[in-house]
Motif scaffolding. Structure first.
Motif, PDB file in Angstrom:
ATOM      1  N   VAL A   7       0.858  -1.179   0.000  1.00  0.00           N
ATOM      2  CA  VAL A   7       0.000   0.000   0.000  1.00  0.00           C
ATOM      3  C   VAL A   7       0.893   1.227   0.000  1.00  0.00           C
ATOM      4  CG1 VAL A   7      -1.788   1.274   1.232  1.00  0.00           C
ATOM      5  CG2 VAL A   7      -1.800  -1.236   1.281  1.00  0.00           C
ATOM      6  N   LEU A   8       0.645   2.125  -0.957  1.00  0.00           N
ATOM      7  CA  LEU A   8       1.407   3.368  -1.052  1.00  0.00           C
ATOM      8  C   LEU A   8       0.593   4.500  -0.453  1.00  0.00           C
ATOM      9  CD1 LEU A   8       3.749   5.131  -2.154  1.00  0.00           C
ATOM     10  CD2 LEU A   8       2.496   5.242  -4.327  1.00  0.00           C
ATOM     11  N   THR A   9       1.146   5.149   0.573  1.00  0.00           N
ATOM     12  CA  THR A   9       0.493   6.300   1.197  1.00  0.00           C
ATOM     13  C   THR A   9       1.535   7.396   1.408  1.00  0.00           C
ATOM     14  OG1 THR A   9       0.940   5.804   3.543  1.00  0.00           O
ATOM     15  CG2 THR A   9      -0.913   4.646   2.505  1.00  0.00           C
ATOM     16  N   GLY A  10       1.084   8.528   1.894  1.00  0.00           N
ATOM     17  CA  GLY A  10       2.013   9.613   2.199  1.00  0.00           C
ATOM     18  C   GLY A  10       2.987   9.243   3.301  1.00  0.00           C
ATOM     19  N   ASN A  11       2.623   8.262   4.121  1.00  0.00           N
ATOM     20  CA  ASN A  11       3.490   7.838   5.219  1.00  0.00           C
ATOM     21  C   ASN A  11       4.561   6.849   4.774  1.00  0.00           C
ATOM     22  OD1 ASN A  11       2.129   9.362   7.207  1.00  0.00           O
ATOM     23  ND2 ASN A  11       0.554   7.785   7.374  1.00  0.00           N
ATOM     24  N   GLY A  12       4.426   6.351   3.568  1.00  0.00           N
ATOM     25  CA  GLY A  12       5.415   5.391   3.084  1.00  0.00           C
ATOM     26  C   GLY A  12       4.758   4.248   2.336  1.00  0.00           C
ATOM     27  N   ILE A  13       5.537   3.192   2.132  1.00  0.00           N
ATOM     28  CA  ILE A  13       5.055   1.998   1.439  1.00  0.00           C
ATOM     29  C   ILE A  13       4.916   0.880   2.461  1.00  0.00           C
ATOM     30  CG2 ILE A  13       5.572   0.277  -0.333  1.00  0.00           C
ATOM     31  CD1 ILE A  13       7.018   2.421  -1.899  1.00  0.00           C
ATOM     32  N   TYR A  14       3.714   0.357   2.565  1.00  0.00           N
ATOM     33  CA  TYR A  14       3.417  -0.712   3.520  1.00  0.00           C
ATOM     34  C   TYR A  14       3.416  -2.048   2.779  1.00  0.00           C
ATOM     35  CZ  TYR A  14       2.049   2.946   6.782  1.00  0.00           C
ATOM     36  OH  TYR A  14       2.057   4.030   7.617  1.00  0.00           O
ATOM     37  N   VAL A  15       4.320  -2.918   3.203  1.00  0.00           N
ATOM     38  CA  VAL A  15       4.425  -4.250   2.614  1.00  0.00           C
ATOM     39  C   VAL A  15       3.696  -5.216   3.549  1.00  0.00           C
ATOM     40  CG1 VAL A  15       5.999  -6.053   1.841  1.00  0.00           C
ATOM     41  CG2 VAL A  15       6.627  -3.642   1.574  1.00  0.00           C
ATOM     42  N   ILE A  16       2.670  -5.879   3.035  1.00  0.00           N
ATOM     43  CA  ILE A  16       1.743  -6.619   3.898  1.00  0.00           C
ATOM     44  C   ILE A  16       1.627  -8.076   3.452  1.00  0.00           C
ATOM     45  CG2 ILE A  16      -0.637  -6.745   4.734  1.00  0.00           C
ATOM     46  CD1 ILE A  16      -0.823  -3.709   4.138  1.00  0.00           C
ATOM     47  N   GLU A  17       1.698  -8.964   4.405  1.00  0.00           N
ATOM     48  CA  GLU A  17       1.450 -10.398   4.162  1.00  0.00           C
ATOM     49  C   GLU A  17       0.248 -10.800   5.017  1.00  0.00           C
ATOM     50  OE1 GLU A  17       2.703 -14.265   2.515  1.00  0.00           O
ATOM     51  OE2 GLU A  17       3.409 -12.242   2.124  1.00  0.00           O
ATOM     52  N   VAL A  18      -0.771 -11.380   4.392  1.00  0.00           N
ATOM     53  CA  VAL A  18      -1.982 -11.784   5.095  1.00  0.00           C
ATOM     54  C   VAL A  18      -1.957 -13.301   5.279  1.00  0.00           C
ATOM     55  CG1 VAL A  18      -4.504 -11.832   5.046  1.00  0.00           C
ATOM     56  CG2 VAL A  18      -3.273  -9.850   4.135  1.00  0.00           C
ATOM     57  N   LYS A  19      -2.162 -13.756   6.517  1.00  0.00           N
ATOM     58  CA  LYS A  19      -2.157 -15.186   6.822  1.00  0.00           C
ATOM     59  C   LYS A  19      -3.493 -15.592   7.435  1.00  0.00           C
ATOM     60  CE  LYS A  19       2.143 -16.000   5.657  1.00  0.00           C
ATOM     61  NZ  LYS A  19       2.433 -16.792   4.436  1.00  0.00           N
ATOM     62  N   ASN A  20      -4.020 -16.712   6.946  1.00  0.00           N
ATOM     63  CA  ASN A  20      -5.246 -17.271   7.511  1.00  0.00           C
ATOM     64  C   ASN A  20      -4.927 -18.520   8.328  1.00  0.00           C
ATOM     65  OD1 ASN A  20      -8.082 -17.237   7.862  1.00  0.00           O
ATOM     66  ND2 ASN A  20      -8.313 -18.856   6.334  1.00  0.00           N
ATOM     67  N   TRP A  21      -3.762 -18.535   8.946  1.00  0.00           N
ATOM     68  CA  TRP A  21      -3.317 -19.700   9.701  1.00  0.00           C
ATOM     69  C   TRP A  21      -4.192 -19.938  10.936  1.00  0.00           C
ATOM     70  CZ3 TRP A  21       2.710 -18.703  10.034  1.00  0.00           C
ATOM     71  CH2 TRP A  21       3.250 -18.841   8.744  1.00  0.00           C
ATOM     72  N   SER A  22      -4.284 -21.201  11.299  1.00  0.00           N
ATOM     73  CA  SER A  22      -4.895 -21.587  12.568  1.00  0.00           C
ATOM     74  C   SER A  22      -3.897 -22.457  13.319  1.00  0.00           C
ATOM     75  CB  SER A  22      -6.202 -22.362  12.321  1.00  0.00           C
ATOM     76  OG  SER A  22      -5.948 -23.558  11.604  1.00  0.00           O
ATOM     77  N   GLY A  23      -4.183 -22.725  14.578  1.00  0.00           N
ATOM     78  CA  GLY A  23      -3.273 -23.546  15.376  1.00  0.00           C
ATOM     79  C   GLY A  23      -2.279 -22.696  16.146  1.00  0.00           C
ATOM     80  N   ALA A  24      -1.391 -23.386  16.833  1.00  0.00           N
ATOM     81  CA  ALA A  24      -0.391 -22.713  17.669  1.00  0.00           C
ATOM     82  C   ALA A  24       0.884 -22.482  16.859  1.00  0.00           C
ATOM     83  CB  ALA A  24      -0.091 -23.555  18.904  1.00  0.00           C
ATOM     84  N   ILE A  25       1.393 -21.253  16.936  1.00  0.00           N
ATOM     85  CA  ILE A  25       2.608 -20.882  16.214  1.00  0.00           C
ATOM     86  C   ILE A  25       3.739 -20.691  17.217  1.00  0.00           C
ATOM     87  CG2 ILE A  25       3.611 -19.307  14.529  1.00  0.00           C
ATOM     88  CD1 ILE A  25       1.066 -20.695  13.558  1.00  0.00           C
ATOM     89  N   ARG A  26       4.915 -21.167  16.861  1.00  0.00           N
ATOM     90  CA  ARG A  26       6.093 -20.928  17.692  1.00  0.00           C
ATOM     91  C   ARG A  26       7.293 -20.681  16.790  1.00  0.00           C
ATOM     92  NH1 ARG A  26       6.098 -26.610  17.471  1.00  0.00           N
ATOM     93  NH2 ARG A  26       8.164 -27.522  17.077  1.00  0.00           N
ATOM     94  N   VAL A  27       8.317 -20.060  17.357  1.00  0.00           N
ATOM     95  CA  VAL A  27       9.544 -19.780  16.622  1.00  0.00           C
ATOM     96  C   VAL A  27      10.513 -20.933  16.837  1.00  0.00           C
ATOM     97  CG1 VAL A  27      11.445 -18.156  16.319  1.00  0.00           C
ATOM     98  CG2 VAL A  27       9.178 -17.313  16.953  1.00  0.00           C
TER      99      VAL A  27
END
Length: 267
Positions: A7-27
């Motif tokens: 998304v390009l706005t006056g505040n900058g460029i927003y790089v977005i990743e959308v996830k529809n994940w379910s369950g438990a996430i860990r690193v």
């Protein structure tokens, strides 16, 4: 790899990743992966538990943002790294994130989704302010800078795709060479036809000839009922390599022509 959503706005460029994940996430222990633990029910109502390993989403997203910035710089639109903002948005209420992920400002939880969307809305006063106050004072991108960036972003095409024998696909940038240099505006697909018959290959070897791969350059939009219109056909040695920069890699790869079924060409 360029980001899928930005998304390009006056505040900058927003790089977005959308996830529809379910369950438990860990690193993972090394921090390079995010592990998704899932519970699925089979048709017999049994529960199957398993883990899915993903690349560290934020690290990959920041890499894509940097690739996008470098692309803009090559097109003479020089923006500082601080105007690129990376966010991963989780949409599914059934996802569970640990504190070390959920606390990151770049991570948008389902309950913050609407608030995140509202942050892109501009009021009349903010629009008036941006028109009066110079960008170097407000920190906003100027209208001329935004227009230049918008022009470059609109020109970004999709990735090229190499289909390998066996079904594997490689996504990235095909580099034209001295022997294969299709016009991207006219050519949609490079179809590779191989001489894989053992007897034929043996005869070629006895006669001292190198087996050839026939490459047809199929016209963009030239698909017909019975055949595809072609811009021409060339023959290349079977052991020739195709230069291909896979998405996310910093170095070119050499793909043997004998392993390729076709290359889908982007504009």
């Amino acid at each position: 790899m360029f980001p899928k959503k930005f998304v390009l706005t006056g505040n900058g460029i927003y790089v977005i990743e959308v996830k529809n994940w379910s369950g438990a996430i860990r690193v993972s222990n090394d921090g390079k992966s995010w592990i998704q633990h899932k519970n699925d029910k089979t048709s017999g109502h049994a529960t199957i538990e398993y883990d899915l390993k993903h690349d560290n989403v934020l690290d990959k997203l920041k890499l894509r943002a940097n690739l996008l910035r470098n692309h803009l710089i090559r097109k003479d639109v020089c923006l500082p790294s601080k105007v690129f903002h990376s966010y991963v948005v989780f949409m599914n209420d059934r996802v569970s994130l640990p504190d070390d992920i959920a606390s990151l400002k770049e991570v948008i939880l389902p309950e913050r989704y609407n608030q995140f969307l509202e942050s892109f809305q501009f009021t009349y006063l903010s629009t008036l302010r941006d028109a009066i106050i110079p960008g170097f004072v407000s920190g906003q991108l100027s209208y001329s800078t935004m227009e230049c960036a918008r022009t470059v972003l609109k020109s970004i095409g999709t990735w090229d795709v190499i289909q390998l024998n066996g079904g594997k696909q490689l996504v990235g940038d095909f580099k034209s060479g001295s022997q294969i240099a299709p016009n991207r505006k006219e050519t949609e697909k490079l179809q590779f036809v191989h001489q894989r018959n053992t007897i034929t290959a043996t005869l070629w070897a006895i006669l001292g000839y190198t087996p050839q791969v026939s490459v047809s350059m199929l016209q963009r939009g030239g698909t017909g009922w019975l055949w595809n219109a072609s811009n021409g056909t060339i023959n290349i040695p079977y052991n020739m390599s195709i230069t291909f920069r896979m998405a996310g890699d910093e170095m070119d790869s050499q793909i043997p022509a004998n392993d390729i079924d076709y290359i889908q060409i982007s504009i």
